[in-house]
Design an enzyme around this catalytic site. Structure first.
Site, PDB file in Angstrom:
ATOM      1  N   SER A   1       1.715   3.363  -2.448  1.00  0.00           N
ATOM      2  CA  SER A   1       1.566   4.358  -3.510  1.00  0.00           C
ATOM      3  C   SER A   1       0.972   5.673  -3.013  1.00  0.00           C
ATOM      4  O   SER A   1       1.077   6.694  -3.680  1.00  0.00           O
ATOM      5  CB  SER A   1       0.682   3.795  -4.629  1.00  0.00           C
TER       6      SER A   1
ATOM      7  N   GLY B   1      -0.992   7.800   0.807  1.00  0.00           N
ATOM      8  CA  GLY B   1      -1.357   7.754   2.222  1.00  0.00           C
ATOM      9  C   GLY B   1      -0.217   7.353   3.131  1.00  0.00           C
ATOM     10  O   GLY B   1       0.931   7.765   2.954  1.00  0.00           O
TER      11      GLY B   1
ATOM     12  N   ASP C   1      -1.494  -6.600  -6.621  1.00  0.00           N
ATOM     13  CA  ASP C   1      -2.872  -6.586  -6.134  1.00  0.00           C
ATOM     14  C   ASP C   1      -2.931  -7.552  -4.958  1.00  0.00           C
ATOM     15  O   ASP C   1      -2.759  -8.756  -5.116  1.00  0.00           O
ATOM     16  CB  ASP C   1      -3.821  -7.037  -7.247  1.00  0.00           C
TER      17      ASP C   1
ATOM     18  N   SER D   1     -12.521  -7.412   9.395  1.00  0.00           N
ATOM     19  CA  SER D   1     -11.239  -7.773   8.773  1.00  0.00           C
ATOM     20  C   SER D   1     -10.074  -7.315   9.638  1.00  0.00           C
ATOM     21  O   SER D   1      -9.054  -8.011   9.750  1.00  0.00           O
ATOM     22  CB  SER D   1     -11.137  -7.172   7.366  1.00  0.00           C
ATOM     23  N   LYS D   2     -10.215  -6.161  10.281  1.00  0.00           N
ATOM     24  CA  LYS D   2      -9.142  -5.657  11.148  1.00  0.00           C
ATOM     25  C   LYS D   2      -9.108  -6.393  12.496  1.00  0.00           C
ATOM     26  O   LYS D   2      -8.031  -6.616  13.052  1.00  0.00           O
ATOM     27  CB  LYS D   2      -9.302  -4.141  11.359  1.00  0.00           C
TER      28      LYS D   2
ATOM     29  N   GLY E   1       0.833  -1.207   0.000  1.00  0.00           N
ATOM     30  CA  GLY E   1       0.000   0.000   0.000  1.00  0.00           C
ATOM     31  C   GLY E   1       0.861   1.247   0.000  1.00  0.00           C
ATOM     32  O   GLY E   1       0.541   2.242   0.642  1.00  0.00           O
TER      33      GLY E   1
ATOM     34  N   SER F   1      -3.390  -1.880  11.521  1.00  0.00           N
ATOM     35  CA  SER F   1      -4.798  -2.128  11.812  1.00  0.00           C
ATOM     36  C   SER F   1      -5.506  -0.783  11.879  1.00  0.00           C
ATOM     37  O   SER F   1      -5.339   0.061  11.003  1.00  0.00           O
ATOM     38  CB  SER F   1      -4.924  -2.922  13.121  1.00  0.00           C
TER      39      SER F   1
ATOM     40  N   THR G   1      -6.158  11.232   4.853  1.00  0.00           N
ATOM     41  CA  THR G   1      -5.907  10.628   3.539  1.00  0.00           C
ATOM     42  C   THR G   1      -7.215  10.708   2.774  1.00  0.00           C
ATOM     43  O   THR G   1      -8.182  11.323   3.233  1.00  0.00           O
ATOM     44  CB  THR G   1      -5.488   9.147   3.667  1.00  0.00           C
TER      45      THR G   1
ATOM     46  N   TYR H   1     -15.185  -3.793   7.375  1.00  0.00           N
ATOM     47  CA  TYR H   1     -13.843  -3.257   7.652  1.00  0.00           C
ATOM     48  C   TYR H   1     -13.362  -3.694   9.030  1.00  0.00           C
ATOM     49  O   TYR H   1     -12.269  -4.240   9.187  1.00  0.00           O
ATOM     50  CB  TYR H   1     -13.880  -1.729   7.554  1.00  0.00           C
ATOM     51  N   SER H   2     -14.203  -3.451  10.044  1.00  0.00           N
ATOM     52  CA  SER H   2     -13.805  -3.799  11.410  1.00  0.00           C
ATOM     53  C   SER H   2     -13.551  -5.291  11.570  1.00  0.00           C
ATOM     54  O   SER H   2     -12.585  -5.692  12.211  1.00  0.00           O
ATOM     55  CB  SER H   2     -14.876  -3.353  12.420  1.00  0.00           C
TER      56      SER H   2
END
Length: 305
Positions: A18, A20, A68, A163-164, A16, A146, A195, A160-161
């Site tokens: 690229s 932020g 990816d 997965s984290k 990641g 995370s 970001t 999202y949560s």
């Protein structure tokens, strides 16, 4: 890797990278530790090249590998490319990730799967590919990015949560399993960051959910538009979060977790140790407009009767 090897002599792989936090971390490392070797991975080749050019000018040796994270084949190829070029990876920063936002009921199965592929299964595959080499050289560091959302779930952030939450559980187990081999595992938990996260979220919601105005959650969708403004005063810059990650890479005894958020420790303490669950639920429901959804639904039920 000797515990005393300076960061300027290490190989650090950042996913990641690229934009932020990932791009900021690469730039901070290049500026602070001339001679460092960086492996930068992300999907966007053009943005990766921009980050790599900056880092090279600052004195880093850089390898760019477009990847990816939802493709295990590409992730494993990333690990091979890094080892082929530099012979090793001393530190891995699993930073790639995104937030699939929206009511769980309305998120298609394929998008729920992709959320876990990018945020959990990709980092897992990359970590597994690099552990044997770290062990053979006497140690290494793994830093998983995370979120406060990896400790606190909230409406519209269920995918999202979760997965984290899973990434945090994985990190805890890895930390204990890898300690005998001098491989240190840390988690970074940022709060709001300046970001384009919310822009990506808004775009994702648009692409995922057709005509949110026609769903039972319409009031909460409308509320989403103002969230970035509400959190902007407490948001950290990507560079400030990057400094916390650097600390996790340089601390002689890295902590299991680093919170990168103003008042983050206090928030987690209040939300997880002090307030009853119902009070925490009400807070997030108001923040994300679920109270408006409830009000609208109750009105509709009254009118029906």
């Amino acid at each position: 890797m000797s515990a005393n090897t300076p960061l300027s002599e290490q190989v650090v792989l950042i996913t990641g990278a690229s934009a932020g936090i990932g791009a900021a971390l690469a730039q901070v490392l290049a500026k602070k530790f001339p001679g460092i070797r960086l492996v930068l991975a992300a999907r966007n080749r053009a943005k990766l090249d921009t980050a790599a050019t900056y880092c090279s000018k600052a004195g880093a040796e850089v390898l760019v590998v477009p990847t990816d994270m939802s493709s295990i084949e590409q992730v494993e190829a990333l690990a091979r490319s890094a080892i082929l070029r530099f012979g090793r990876v001393d530190a891995l920063v699993n930073n790639a990730g995104y937030g699939q936002m929206g009511p769980i009921e309305l998120i298609p199965s394929e998008l729920a799967r992709r959320q876990f592929e990018v945020n959990l299964l990709g980092p897992l595959a990359l970590t597994r590919a690099l552990i044997p080499g770290m062990r053979d050289r006497g140690g290494g560091r793994i830093v998983n990015i995370s979120s406060l959302g990896g400790k606190l779930a909230f409406p519209f952030g269920g995918m999202y949560s979760s997965s984290k939450f899973a990434l945090e559980g994985l990190s805890d187990a890895l930390r204990m399993e890898l300690e005998p081999f001098n491989i240190k595992v840390s988690v970074i938990e940022p709060g709001p960051v300046t970001t384009d996260f919310f822009d990506v979220v808004a775009q994702g919601v648009e692409e995922t959910i057709r005509d949110p105005e026609q769903t039972p959650y319409r009031a909460a969708f409308k509320n989403l538009e103002g969230l970035q403004q509400q959190t902007s005063s407490r948001a950290w810059t990507s560079e400030r979060v990057a400094e916390v990650i650097v600390r996790s890479l340089t601390d002689p005894r890295p902590r299991p977790r680093y919170i990168a958020a103003t008042g983050g420790d206090f928030l987690l303490f209040i939300m997880t140790k002090v307030l009853p669950t119902w009070a925490v639920d009400r807070f997030w429901q108001r923040f994300y407009g679920i109270d408006l959804v409830a009000r609208e639904w109750q009105e509709q039920m009254k009118n029906k009767n």
